[in-house]
Design a protein around this motif. Structure first.
Motif, PDB file in Angstrom:
ATOM      1  N   ILE A 214     -49.559  -2.995  14.581  1.00  0.00           N
ATOM      2  CA  ILE A 214     -48.699  -2.504  13.510  1.00  0.00           C
ATOM      3  C   ILE A 214     -47.680  -3.569  13.115  1.00  0.00           C
ATOM      4  O   ILE A 214     -47.050  -4.191  13.971  1.00  0.00           O
ATOM      5  CB  ILE A 214     -47.948  -1.233  13.957  1.00  0.00           C
ATOM      6  CG1 ILE A 214     -48.935  -0.090  14.189  1.00  0.00           C
ATOM      7  CG2 ILE A 214     -46.904  -0.822  12.940  1.00  0.00           C
ATOM      8  CD1 ILE A 214     -49.511   0.491  12.929  1.00  0.00           C
ATOM      9  N   GLN A 215     -47.509  -3.738  11.803  1.00  0.00           N
ATOM     10  CA  GLN A 215     -46.550  -4.724  11.301  1.00  0.00           C
ATOM     11  C   GLN A 215     -45.466  -4.099  10.429  1.00  0.00           C
ATOM     12  O   GLN A 215     -44.595  -4.802   9.924  1.00  0.00           O
ATOM     13  CB  GLN A 215     -47.278  -5.816  10.517  1.00  0.00           C
ATOM     14  CG  GLN A 215     -48.227  -6.643  11.387  1.00  0.00           C
ATOM     15  CD  GLN A 215     -48.985  -7.682  10.597  1.00  0.00           C
ATOM     16  OE1 GLN A 215     -49.564  -7.383   9.562  1.00  0.00           O
ATOM     17  NE2 GLN A 215     -48.979  -8.914  11.080  1.00  0.00           N
ATOM     18  N   ASP A 245     -34.010   0.726  10.812  1.00  0.00           N
ATOM     19  CA  ASP A 245     -33.457  -0.614  11.071  1.00  0.00           C
ATOM     20  C   ASP A 245     -33.924  -1.136  12.430  1.00  0.00           C
ATOM     21  O   ASP A 245     -34.269  -2.317  12.571  1.00  0.00           O
ATOM     22  CB  ASP A 245     -31.927  -0.570  11.033  1.00  0.00           C
ATOM     23  CG  ASP A 245     -31.374  -0.322   9.635  1.00  0.00           C
ATOM     24  OD1 ASP A 245     -32.111  -0.538   8.651  1.00  0.00           O
ATOM     25  OD2 ASP A 245     -30.201   0.096   9.538  1.00  0.00           O
ATOM     26  N   TYR A 246     -33.916  -0.262  13.422  1.00  0.00           N
ATOM     27  CA  TYR A 246     -34.306  -0.637  14.780  1.00  0.00           C
ATOM     28  C   TYR A 246     -35.760  -1.095  14.826  1.00  0.00           C
ATOM     29  O   TYR A 246     -36.078  -2.158  15.388  1.00  0.00           O
ATOM     30  CB  TYR A 246     -34.084   0.559  15.699  1.00  0.00           C
ATOM     31  CG  TYR A 246     -34.653   0.439  17.086  1.00  0.00           C
ATOM     32  CD1 TYR A 246     -34.059  -0.366  18.046  1.00  0.00           C
ATOM     33  CD2 TYR A 246     -35.786   1.170  17.461  1.00  0.00           C
ATOM     34  CE1 TYR A 246     -34.581  -0.462  19.341  1.00  0.00           C
ATOM     35  CE2 TYR A 246     -36.310   1.091  18.729  1.00  0.00           C
ATOM     36  CZ  TYR A 246     -35.705   0.274  19.670  1.00  0.00           C
ATOM     37  OH  TYR A 246     -36.219   0.185  20.942  1.00  0.00           O
ATOM     38  N   LEU A 247     -36.654  -0.320  14.231  1.00  0.00           N
ATOM     39  CA  LEU A 247     -38.074  -0.673  14.259  1.00  0.00           C
ATOM     40  C   LEU A 247     -38.359  -1.897  13.407  1.00  0.00           C
ATOM     41  O   LEU A 247     -39.147  -2.774  13.803  1.00  0.00           O
ATOM     42  CB  LEU A 247     -38.915   0.519  13.790  1.00  0.00           C
ATOM     43  CG  LEU A 247     -38.958   1.718  14.735  1.00  0.00           C
ATOM     44  CD1 LEU A 247     -39.721   2.875  14.107  1.00  0.00           C
ATOM     45  CD2 LEU A 247     -39.582   1.342  16.067  1.00  0.00           C
ATOM     46  N   GLU A 248     -37.738  -1.960  12.238  1.00  0.00           N
ATOM     47  CA  GLU A 248     -37.959  -3.128  11.376  1.00  0.00           C
ATOM     48  C   GLU A 248     -37.462  -4.401  12.048  1.00  0.00           C
ATOM     49  O   GLU A 248     -38.110  -5.457  11.960  1.00  0.00           O
ATOM     50  CB  GLU A 248     -37.258  -2.915  10.028  1.00  0.00           C
ATOM     51  CG  GLU A 248     -37.952  -1.882   9.156  1.00  0.00           C
ATOM     52  CD  GLU A 248     -37.122  -1.459   7.955  1.00  0.00           C
ATOM     53  OE1 GLU A 248     -36.012  -2.017   7.766  1.00  0.00           O
ATOM     54  OE2 GLU A 248     -37.587  -0.586   7.196  1.00  0.00           O
ATOM     55  N   SER A 254     -40.892  -9.725  16.683  1.00  0.00           N
ATOM     56  CA  SER A 254     -42.161  -9.890  17.417  1.00  0.00           C
ATOM     57  C   SER A 254     -43.343 -10.205  16.512  1.00  0.00           C
ATOM     58  O   SER A 254     -44.381 -10.681  16.987  1.00  0.00           O
ATOM     59  CB  SER A 254     -42.468  -8.614  18.205  1.00  0.00           C
ATOM     60  OG  SER A 254     -42.649  -7.514  17.319  1.00  0.00           O
ATOM     61  N   GLY A 255     -43.213  -9.909  15.234  1.00  0.00           N
ATOM     62  CA  GLY A 255     -44.311 -10.126  14.294  1.00  0.00           C
ATOM     63  C   GLY A 255     -45.226  -8.924  14.168  1.00  0.00           C
ATOM     64  O   GLY A 255     -45.752  -8.636  13.098  1.00  0.00           O
ATOM     65  N   ALA A 256     -45.429  -8.201  15.262  1.00  0.00           N
ATOM     66  CA  ALA A 256     -46.289  -7.014  15.261  1.00  0.00           C
ATOM     67  C   ALA A 256     -46.115  -6.280  16.582  1.00  0.00           C
ATOM     68  O   ALA A 256     -45.634  -6.848  17.565  1.00  0.00           O
ATOM     69  CB  ALA A 256     -47.749  -7.387  15.054  1.00  0.00           C
ATOM     70  N   LEU A 257     -46.512  -5.037  16.588  1.00  0.00           N
ATOM     71  CA  LEU A 257     -46.510  -4.236  17.811  1.00  0.00           C
ATOM     72  C   LEU A 257     -47.950  -3.871  18.138  1.00  0.00           C
ATOM     73  O   LEU A 257     -48.641  -3.253  17.330  1.00  0.00           O
ATOM     74  CB  LEU A 257     -45.679  -2.965  17.631  1.00  0.00           C
ATOM     75  CG  LEU A 257     -45.681  -1.993  18.821  1.00  0.00           C
ATOM     76  CD1 LEU A 257     -44.984  -2.615  20.031  1.00  0.00           C
ATOM     77  CD2 LEU A 257     -44.996  -0.674  18.438  1.00  0.00           C
TER      78      LEU A 257
END
Length: 274
Positions: A214-215, A245-248, A254-257
């Motif tokens: 996920i990005q 804001d936290y997730l973004e 990290s670039g992605a999860l």
């Protein structure tokens, strides 16, 4: 999807979990970001090996997506009964499947009290359903009853370790927002074969390892919110912008999860009741 649109989608989850398709679709949507781009419903259908003229039932059909995505592969003389405990889901499935050959029938059915005579179906499918039952004796008795001798059933489920990376991320934001589906403990990749083996002959186990990468924050928020209680949804709406804001920020750093995503399809056969 901008934040206003995302917030509007989250608000829809205040309705009963399976009386409408919003929660289910949010969960399905996350699979669009699977690493290998293998569609779950197409993968399941490939392993069903359906042949001409079979009488088939799916219990817990949801929105009917398994069939909607595989209509071109379905045999012309099949007879399929799609059922769900939710009338809303059955109506959604009926509206989403375009079948000029009239192979489909739709019923609202309690899976522990199936309305059909003994030996009604050659194939029975329960896609991500059995973990909703703590005690499987009634539903397994009914599956065994409605299958013909040597009939085949399929049951899919998830690994108990799925989404652990996302769960940890959300709990670090707010410990009140656990979305772990406790029902998964009832029937999963790790214990499913042992559970089925007490009642049926398990003939195959197919595993799909297809991690999700996920990005963007929106599908993550919709997914976790689809499991939230009313109290948790209130917390989410109060802290909505903070969570975004936290997730973004996390994704930007990290670039992605990468999220663990392992699913299984069990194939099993009816046993003789004497």
């Amino acid at each position: 999807m901008n934040r206003d649109e995302l917030f509007s989608h989250v608000q829809k989850f205040s309705e009963d979990q399976y009386s409408n398709e919003h929660r289910l679709n949010a969960r399905i949507q996350l699979y669009q970001d699977c690493e290998h781009k293998k569609d779950w419903h197409e993968w399941v259908f490939e392993h069903l090996g359906l042949t001409e003229g079979l009488k088939i039932a799916e219990i817990g059909c949801g929105t009917g997506v398994l069939w909607e995505k595989n209509m071109s592969k379905l045999q012309s003389k099949s007879e399929i009964v799609l059922t769900d405990a939710s009338r809303g889901m059955v109506e959604t499935a009926k509206g989403s499947i375009n079948d000029p050959l009239n192979r489909f029938h739709y019923e609202v059915v309690d899976a522990e009290k199936m309305p059909w005579p003994d030996h009604s179906f050659e194939v029975l499918i329960a896609n991500h359903l059995l973990y909703h039952f703590q005690d499987h004796r009634k539903i397994f008795s009914e599956i065994n009853r409605v299958l013909v001798p040597n009939g085949t059933a399929y049951a899919s489920t998830v690994s108990a370790n799925n989404y652990r990376e996302l769960l940890q991320l959300i709990l670090e934001f707010d410990g009140r927002l656990s979305f772990f589906n406790e029902a998964v403990k009832n029937f999963n990749l790790e214990n499913g074969q042992d559970i089925l083996g007490k009642y049926f002959k398990v003939t195959a186990q197919y595993v799909l390892q297809n991690d999700i990468v996920i990005q963007s924050a929106a599908p993550l928020i919709l997914y976790v919110a689809s499991y939230f209680s009313e109290d948790q949804l209130h917390i989410l709406t109060d802290r909505f912008n903070e969570l975004c804001d936290y997730l973004e920020g996390t994704l930007e750093r990290s670039g992605a999860l990468r999220i663990t995503n392992q699913n299984v399809l069990f194939q099993y056969q009816r046993v003789s009741t004497g």
